[in-house]
Design a protein around this motif. Structure first.
Motif, PDB file in Angstrom:
ATOM      1  N   ARG A   1      72.586  71.109  96.565  1.00 52.93           N
ATOM      2  CA  ARG A   1      71.379  71.017  97.369  1.00 52.93           C
ATOM      3  C   ARG A   1      71.699  70.491  98.762  1.00 52.93           C
ATOM      4  O   ARG A   1      71.051  70.854  99.733  1.00 52.93           O
ATOM      5  CB  ARG A   1      70.379  70.093  96.677  1.00 52.93           C
ATOM      6  N   GLU A   2      72.723  69.632  98.872  1.00 49.09           N
ATOM      7  CA  GLU A   2      73.062  69.021 100.150  1.00 49.09           C
ATOM      8  C   GLU A   2      74.228  69.680 100.879  1.00 49.09           C
ATOM      9  O   GLU A   2      74.377  69.495 102.084  1.00 49.09           O
ATOM     10  CB  GLU A   2      73.358  67.542  99.937  1.00 49.09           C
ATOM     11  N   PHE A   3      75.051  70.432 100.155  1.00 48.10           N
ATOM     12  CA  PHE A   3      76.230  71.045 100.771  1.00 48.10           C
ATOM     13  C   PHE A   3      76.308  72.517 100.413  1.00 48.10           C
ATOM     14  O   PHE A   3      75.871  72.931  99.342  1.00 48.10           O
ATOM     15  CB  PHE A   3      77.510  70.350 100.299  1.00 48.10           C
ATOM     16  N   GLN A   4      76.883  73.294 101.326  1.00 46.20           N
ATOM     17  CA  GLN A   4      77.147  74.704 101.052  1.00 46.20           C
ATOM     18  C   GLN A   4      78.655  74.860 100.903  1.00 46.20           C
ATOM     19  O   GLN A   4      79.424  74.377 101.731  1.00 46.20           O
ATOM     20  CB  GLN A   4      76.638  75.588 102.187  1.00 46.20           C
ATOM     21  N   ILE A   5      79.070  75.547  99.861  1.00 41.57           N
ATOM     22  CA  ILE A   5      80.489  75.718  99.564  1.00 41.57           C
ATOM     23  C   ILE A   5      80.816  77.203  99.645  1.00 41.57           C
ATOM     24  O   ILE A   5      80.230  78.009  98.929  1.00 41.57           O
ATOM     25  CB  ILE A   5      80.826  75.158  98.168  1.00 41.57           C
ATOM     26  N   ASP A   6      81.738  77.567 100.531  1.00 37.50           N
ATOM     27  CA  ASP A   6      82.121  78.962 100.732  1.00 37.50           C
ATOM     28  C   ASP A   6      83.631  79.107 100.642  1.00 37.50           C
ATOM     29  O   ASP A   6      84.371  78.184 100.984  1.00 37.50           O
ATOM     30  CB  ASP A   6      81.681  79.456 102.115  1.00 37.50           C
ATOM     31  N   LEU A   7      84.081  80.280 100.198  1.00 35.13           N
ATOM     32  CA  LEU A   7      85.511  80.583 100.246  1.00 35.13           C
ATOM     33  C   LEU A   7      85.940  80.725 101.694  1.00 35.13           C
ATOM     34  O   LEU A   7      85.172  81.212 102.531  1.00 35.13           O
ATOM     35  CB  LEU A   7      85.804  81.902  99.528  1.00 35.13           C
TER      36      LEU A   7
ATOM     37  N   HIS B   1      87.478  82.506 104.696  1.00 35.92           N
ATOM     38  CA  HIS B   1      87.500  83.942 104.970  1.00 35.92           C
ATOM     39  C   HIS B   1      88.896  84.521 104.762  1.00 35.92           C
ATOM     40  O   HIS B   1      89.884  84.005 105.249  1.00 35.92           O
ATOM     41  CB  HIS B   1      87.045  84.194 106.406  1.00 35.92           C
ATOM     42  N   GLY B   2      88.965  85.592 104.001  1.00 31.93           N
ATOM     43  CA  GLY B   2      90.209  86.306 103.771  1.00 31.93           C
ATOM     44  C   GLY B   2      91.027  85.796 102.592  1.00 31.93           C
ATOM     45  O   GLY B   2      92.090  86.334 102.313  1.00 31.93           O
ATOM     46  N   VAL B   3      90.569  84.769 101.920  1.00 33.62           N
ATOM     47  CA  VAL B   3      91.309  84.217 100.783  1.00 33.62           C
ATOM     48  C   VAL B   3      90.613  84.646  99.498  1.00 33.62           C
ATOM     49  O   VAL B   3      89.418  84.467  99.340  1.00 33.62           O
ATOM     50  CB  VAL B   3      91.370  82.673 100.857  1.00 33.62           C
ATOM     51  N   LYS B   4      91.375  85.274  98.579  1.00 35.72           N
ATOM     52  CA  LYS B   4      90.821  85.680  97.292  1.00 35.72           C
ATOM     53  C   LYS B   4      91.558  84.930  96.184  1.00 35.72           C
ATOM     54  O   LYS B   4      92.788  84.970  96.139  1.00 35.72           O
ATOM     55  CB  LYS B   4      90.996  87.184  97.068  1.00 35.72           C
ATOM     56  N   PRO B   5      90.817  84.244  95.321  1.00 28.56           N
ATOM     57  CA  PRO B   5      91.478  83.579  94.196  1.00 28.56           C
ATOM     58  C   PRO B   5      92.099  84.607  93.248  1.00 28.56           C
ATOM     59  O   PRO B   5      91.511  85.644  92.973  1.00 28.56           O
ATOM     60  CB  PRO B   5      90.353  82.834  93.489  1.00 28.56           C
ATOM     61  N   VAL B   6      93.289  84.312  92.765  1.00 24.77           N
ATOM     62  CA  VAL B   6      93.983  85.183  91.818  1.00 24.77           C
ATOM     63  C   VAL B   6      93.884  84.541  90.436  1.00 24.77           C
ATOM     64  O   VAL B   6      94.297  83.397  90.262  1.00 24.77           O
ATOM     65  CB  VAL B   6      95.458  85.364  92.220  1.00 24.77           C
ATOM     66  N   PRO B   7      93.299  85.243  89.453  1.00 24.31           N
ATOM     67  CA  PRO B   7      93.178  84.637  88.130  1.00 24.31           C
ATOM     68  C   PRO B   7      94.528  84.513  87.424  1.00 24.31           C
ATOM     69  O   PRO B   7      95.401  85.362  87.559  1.00 24.31           O
ATOM     70  CB  PRO B   7      92.252  85.591  87.374  1.00 24.31           C
ATOM     71  N   ALA B   8      94.682  83.418  86.705  1.00 25.39           N
ATOM     72  CA  ALA B   8      95.881  83.182  85.903  1.00 25.39           C
ATOM     73  C   ALA B   8      95.427  82.897  84.478  1.00 25.39           C
ATOM     74  O   ALA B   8      95.164  81.763  84.120  1.00 25.39           O
ATOM     75  CB  ALA B   8      96.680  82.011  86.475  1.00 25.39           C
ATOM     76  N   PRO B   9      95.302  83.939  83.642  1.00 20.36           N
ATOM     77  CA  PRO B   9      94.812  83.717  82.286  1.00 20.36           C
ATOM     78  C   PRO B   9      95.801  82.914  81.449  1.00 20.36           C
ATOM     79  O   PRO B   9      97.004  83.089  81.537  1.00 20.36           O
ATOM     80  CB  PRO B   9      94.645  85.122  81.730  1.00 20.36           C
ATOM     81  N   SER B  10      95.248  82.014  80.686  1.00 17.52           N
ATOM     82  CA  SER B  10      96.020  81.192  79.766  1.00 17.52           C
ATOM     83  C   SER B  10      95.088  80.908  78.589  1.00 17.52           C
ATOM     84  O   SER B  10      94.333  81.792  78.208  1.00 17.52           O
ATOM     85  CB  SER B  10      96.438  79.901  80.480  1.00 17.52           C
ATOM     86  N   ILE B  11      95.089  79.696  78.076  1.00 16.38           N
ATOM     87  CA  ILE B  11      94.110  79.349  77.056  1.00 16.38           C
ATOM     88  C   ILE B  11      92.720  79.412  77.665  1.00 16.38           C
ATOM     89  O   ILE B  11      91.763  79.826  77.042  1.00 16.38           O
ATOM     90  CB  ILE B  11      94.403  77.954  76.477  1.00 16.38           C
ATOM     91  N   VAL B  12      92.619  78.992  78.936  1.00 20.07           N
ATOM     92  CA  VAL B  12      91.380  79.123  79.702  1.00 20.07           C
ATOM     93  C   VAL B  12      91.704  79.942  80.942  1.00 20.07           C
ATOM     94  O   VAL B  12      92.847  80.019  81.371  1.00 20.07           O
ATOM     95  CB  VAL B  12      90.793  77.751  80.099  1.00 20.07           C
TER      96      VAL B  12
ATOM     97  N   ILE C   1      92.266  76.876  95.452  1.00 26.07           N
ATOM     98  CA  ILE C   1      91.310  77.782  96.081  1.00 26.07           C
ATOM     99  C   ILE C   1      90.865  77.137  97.385  1.00 26.07           C
ATOM    100  O   ILE C   1      90.351  76.005  97.381  1.00 26.07           O
ATOM    101  CB  ILE C   1      90.085  78.041  95.184  1.00 26.07           C
ATOM    102  N   ALA C   2      91.070  77.810  98.499  1.00 25.80           N
ATOM    103  CA  ALA C   2      90.666  77.284  99.802  1.00 25.80           C
ATOM    104  C   ALA C   2      89.157  77.453  99.968  1.00 25.80           C
ATOM    105  O   ALA C   2      88.640  78.567  99.921  1.00 25.80           O
ATOM    106  CB  ALA C   2      91.410  78.011 100.917  1.00 25.80           C
ATOM    107  N   MET C   3      88.458  76.329 100.123  1.00 24.99           N
ATOM    108  CA  MET C   3      87.005  76.342 100.249  1.00 24.99           C
ATOM    109  C   MET C   3      86.599  75.602 101.524  1.00 24.99           C
ATOM    110  O   MET C   3      87.308  74.705 101.976  1.00 24.99           O
ATOM    111  CB  MET C   3      86.341  75.653  99.044  1.00 24.99           C
ATOM    112  N   ARG C   4      85.452  75.955 102.053  1.00 27.27           N
ATOM    113  CA  ARG C   4      84.885  75.266 103.206  1.00 27.27           C
ATOM    114  C   ARG C   4      83.577  74.626 102.757  1.00 27.27           C
ATOM    115  O   ARG C   4      82.690  75.306 102.250  1.00 27.27           O
ATOM    116  CB  ARG C   4      84.613  76.239 104.350  1.00 27.27           C
ATOM    117  N   VAL C   5      83.453  73.325 102.952  1.00 25.40           N
ATOM    118  CA  VAL C   5      82.251  72.592 102.562  1.00 25.40           C
ATOM    119  C   VAL C   5      81.518  72.183 103.834  1.00 25.40           C
ATOM    120  O   VAL C   5      82.109  71.519 104.700  1.00 25.40           O
ATOM    121  CB  VAL C   5      82.602  71.347 101.725  1.00 25.40           C
TER     122      VAL C   5
END
Length: 68
Positions: free
Chosen positions: A34-40, A42-53, A60-64
């Protein structure tokens, strides 16, 4: 269901505060969003690494930013 999500262990020696934490978590997250906006970053895409989870491979580079 029991033993599907195990951040607090399970069985008779599990964390005694897990119910409180699971109740508090959505409240804290809702309050933060409600108080902050969280965005990726620009140009960075998270790459999934499957494991148990499923988790990201590396950080992950985020901008708050504070909402106005």
């Amino acid at each position: 269901p029991n033993y599907v999500y195990l951040p607090f262990s399970g069985g008779p020696r599990g964390c005694i505060g897990w119910r409180f934490a699971m109740m508090e978590m959505p409240i804290v997250i809702a309050r933060m969003l409600r108080e902050f906006q969280i965005d990726l970053v620009h140009g960075v895409k998270p790459v999934p690494a499957p494991s148990i989870v499923l988790r990201p491979k590396g950080p992950i580079a985020m901008r708050v930013t504070r909402r106005t």
